[in-house]
Design a protein around this motif. Structure first.
Motif, PDB file in Angstrom:
ATOM      1  N   ASP A  18       0.801  -1.221   0.000  1.00 24.96           N
ATOM      2  CA  ASP A  18       0.000   0.000   0.000  1.00 24.96           C
ATOM      3  C   ASP A  18       0.837   1.275   0.000  1.00 24.96           C
ATOM      4  N   SER A  19       2.114   1.174  -0.341  1.00 21.41           N
ATOM      5  CA  SER A  19       2.942   2.382  -0.364  1.00 21.41           C
ATOM      6  C   SER A  19       3.757   2.451  -1.654  1.00 21.41           C
ATOM      7  N   THR A  21       7.137   4.619  -3.316  1.00 20.09           N
ATOM      8  CA  THR A  21       8.277   5.498  -3.081  1.00 20.09           C
ATOM      9  C   THR A  21       8.840   5.908  -4.434  1.00 20.09           C
ATOM     10  N   LYS A  39       7.049   9.898  -1.034  1.00 18.67           N
ATOM     11  CA  LYS A  39       6.365   8.672  -0.626  1.00 18.67           C
ATOM     12  C   LYS A  39       4.863   8.928  -0.608  1.00 18.67           C
ATOM     13  N   ALA A  41       1.221   6.763   0.625  1.00  8.89           N
ATOM     14  CA  ALA A  41       0.661   5.580   1.281  1.00  8.89           C
ATOM     15  C   ALA A  41      -0.849   5.581   1.057  1.00  8.89           C
ATOM     16  N   GLY A  53      -1.035   6.648  -6.613  1.00 10.88           N
ATOM     17  CA  GLY A  53       0.125   6.586  -5.719  1.00 10.88           C
ATOM     18  C   GLY A  53       1.402   6.999  -6.421  1.00 10.88           C
TER      19      GLY A  53
END
Length: 89
Positions: A18-19, A21, A39, A41, A53
């Motif tokens: 769920d993240s 970078t 980043k 999340a 994201g």
């Protein structure tokens, strides 16, 4: 004197569960590499849309890269002039 210059920014995106970078890097003509990090999340209650994201992490990495490049510029001016430098943001 007129000059056109081209600087390339490289963006690397890493997704993990769920993240997301992102690293945004630039190599200046002086040979200095400057890298920004971002980043994102995902809230577990939100739908899984990886593109969102990616966009958010990259935007944050580019903003961090810009800030780091401004700090690099301030250091270069200070080293050249011997006076503390603060560029406008």
């Amino acid at each position: 004197m007129h000059a056109t210059k081209l600087w390339d920014v490289t963006v690397e995106i890493d997704e993990e569960e769920d993240s997301t970078t992102a690293l945004a890097s630039i190599l200046t003509p002086a040979g200095r590499e400057v890298t920004g990090r971002g980043k994102a999340a995902r809230n577990p209650l939100d739908p899984d849309v990886p593109a969102i994201g990616d966009e958010l992490a990259v935007a944050r990495a580019l903003r961090d890269l810009a800030e780091r490049l401004l700090h690099t510029t301030e250091r270069d001016i200070t080293n050249l002039t011997g006076e503390p430098a603060h560029v406008h943001r």
